[in-house]
Motif scaffolding. Structure first.
Motif, PDB file in Angstrom:
ATOM      1  N   LEU A 118       0.823  -1.223   0.136  1.00  0.00           N
ATOM      2  CA  LEU A 118      -0.072   0.015   0.209  1.00  0.00           C
ATOM      3  C   LEU A 118       0.820   1.282   0.080  1.00  0.00           C
ATOM      4  N   GLU A 119       2.073   1.085   0.198  1.00  0.00           N
ATOM      5  CA  GLU A 119       3.095   2.368   0.108  1.00  0.00           C
ATOM      6  C   GLU A 119       3.234   2.509  -1.444  1.00  0.00           C
ATOM      7  N   ASN A 120       2.627   1.722  -2.312  1.00  0.00           N
ATOM      8  CA  ASN A 120       3.029   2.078  -3.943  1.00  0.00           C
ATOM      9  C   ASN A 120       1.647   1.908  -4.605  1.00  0.00           C
ATOM     10  N   PRO A 121       0.425   2.422  -4.351  1.00  0.00           N
ATOM     11  CA  PRO A 121      -0.942   2.327  -4.905  1.00  0.00           C
ATOM     12  C   PRO A 121      -0.897   2.525  -6.556  1.00  0.00           C
ATOM     13  N   ALA A 122       0.290   3.054  -6.932  1.00  0.00           N
ATOM     14  CA  ALA A 122       0.214   3.300  -8.452  1.00  0.00           C
ATOM     15  C   ALA A 122       0.277   2.158  -9.164  1.00  0.00           C
ATOM     16  N   ALA A 123       0.882   0.910  -8.545  1.00  0.00           N
ATOM     17  CA  ALA A 123       1.021  -0.410  -9.081  1.00  0.00           C
ATOM     18  C   ALA A 123      -0.353  -1.249  -8.768  1.00  0.00           C
ATOM     19  N   TYR A 124      -1.533  -0.524  -8.629  1.00  0.00           N
ATOM     20  CA  TYR A 124      -2.616  -1.323  -8.406  1.00  0.00           C
ATOM     21  C   TYR A 124      -3.892  -0.764  -8.855  1.00  0.00           C
ATOM     22  N   ASN A 125      -4.764  -1.456  -9.181  1.00  0.00           N
ATOM     23  CA  ASN A 125      -6.204  -0.893  -9.429  1.00  0.00           C
ATOM     24  C   ASN A 125      -7.139  -1.213  -8.438  1.00  0.00           C
ATOM     25  N   LEU A 126      -8.033  -0.190  -8.002  1.00  0.00           N
ATOM     26  CA  LEU A 126      -8.874  -0.324  -6.961  1.00  0.00           C
ATOM     27  C   LEU A 126     -10.422  -0.371  -7.616  1.00  0.00           C
ATOM     28  N   TYR A 127     -11.077  -1.354  -7.166  1.00  0.00           N
ATOM     29  CA  TYR A 127     -12.662  -1.569  -7.555  1.00  0.00           C
ATOM     30  C   TYR A 127     -13.343  -1.609  -6.379  1.00  0.00           C
ATOM     31  N   LEU A 128     -14.565  -0.990  -6.692  1.00  0.00           N
ATOM     32  CA  LEU A 128     -15.472  -0.786  -5.720  1.00  0.00           C
ATOM     33  C   LEU A 128     -17.045  -1.015  -6.073  1.00  0.00           C
TER      34      LEU A 128
END
Length: 294
Positions: free
Chosen positions: A23-33
């Protein structure tokens, strides 16, 4: 964010994290809700590995509580996923029956509310209108969302995208379906509602959401759609996703009247953390399928 007072905290049904999630690098992930009357679901996918590495599910803390108030009750500003900015991509699926589909060539930007009013009594003080054009399907979805939820989402994720839950379902199903001319029925069962989709090969022919309060309502709408499309419950395949168990009354009545009934799988071509292995594969399909929505 709404300042609605919620006396009962949200109920965490699942809170699953892969050890590789950084979570220190959120740019490496997609968030879906995914937000609906029954509660909230969150998923995180590793972009490079094309793999889901987190899934949270929260039951609505009170009956008839708005989606914005659910987020407020969850403590969006403190939640380890929701408080973060800088995600590679963010998608929020809204679950309601305030939507319609339109052939993409007929859609004109700016006329969203006029199209939607043909199917839904729009309340401009409480709702905002959005659109999503399905890549490769030549279909545009028009839908309403709670204005407070939309405002929160736009503030929190300025580059994020709102879609209707039926759009995630449709993208996922067409991704799974085979080429050809065979027609199939697909069910996604949610909180007191079922989304029914019919495809011929990869071409959508029918999509609608029906409310139900009893198992008899569910089978009534399913058989009704099959009859209208001249499908045979004794022969034609019906694929099921959603919130039901193998020993539930809903599944029992479906199995009683539909001979060729199968549970669906997670979207193909995606990876899933071993942390999700204890979850049934036919659940959370729309959340996973947000990964297929541009």
């Amino acid at each position: 964010m709404s300042t609605a007072t919620v006396t009962v905290p949200p109920v965490a049904l699942h809170r699953l994290r892969d050890e590789t999630l950084d979570l220190e690098n959120p740019a490496a992930y997609n968030l879906y809700l995914s937000a609906g009357p029954a509660g909230l679901r969150l998923g995180v996918a590793d972009v490079r590995r094309n793999k889901f590495v987190a899934l949270d599910e929260y039951a609505a803390p009170e009956a008839d509580i708005s989606l914005a108030a659910q987020l407020h009750a969850l403590g969006a500003e403190q939640h380890d996923l929701l408080r973060l900015a800088g995600w590679n991509r963010v998608r929020l699926a809204v679950q309601n029956r305030a939507f319609t589909l339109l052939p993409a060539p007929l859609f004109r930007a700016g006329d969203e509310a006029a199209y939607l009013r043909l199917h839904h009594a729009l309340n401009p003080q409480q709702e905002t209108v959005h659109s999503y054009t399905h890549p490769g399907l030549d279909i545009t979805s028009l839908f309403a969302a709670d204005a407070r939820l939309s405002a929160w989402f736009e503030r929190q994720y300025p580059t994020g995208r709102l879609v209707h839950q039926s759009s995630a379902l449709l993208q996922g199903i067409t991704h799974q379906s085979e080429q050809g001319t065979a027609r199939r029925i697909y069910l996604s069962i949610g909180h007191q509602e079922v989304t029914i989709v019919a495809l011929r090969g990869k071409q959508p022919e029918f999509l609608n959401i029906f409310p139900f309060s009893t198992p008899e309502d569910l089978i009534y709408y399913t058989i009704l759609v099959m009859q209208e499309l001249q499908l045979n419950p004794d022969q034609d395949l019906v694929m099921v996703w959603g919130d039901l168990m193998h020993d539930s009354e809903l599944f029992t009545i479906l199995r009683k009247y539909i001979r060729n009934l199968r549970f669906g799988n997670r979207p193909f071509d995606l990876g899933y953390s071993y942390r999700l292995n204890d979850l049934f594969e036919y659940r959370y399909f729309e959340l996973y399928a947000l990964h297929l929505c541009e």
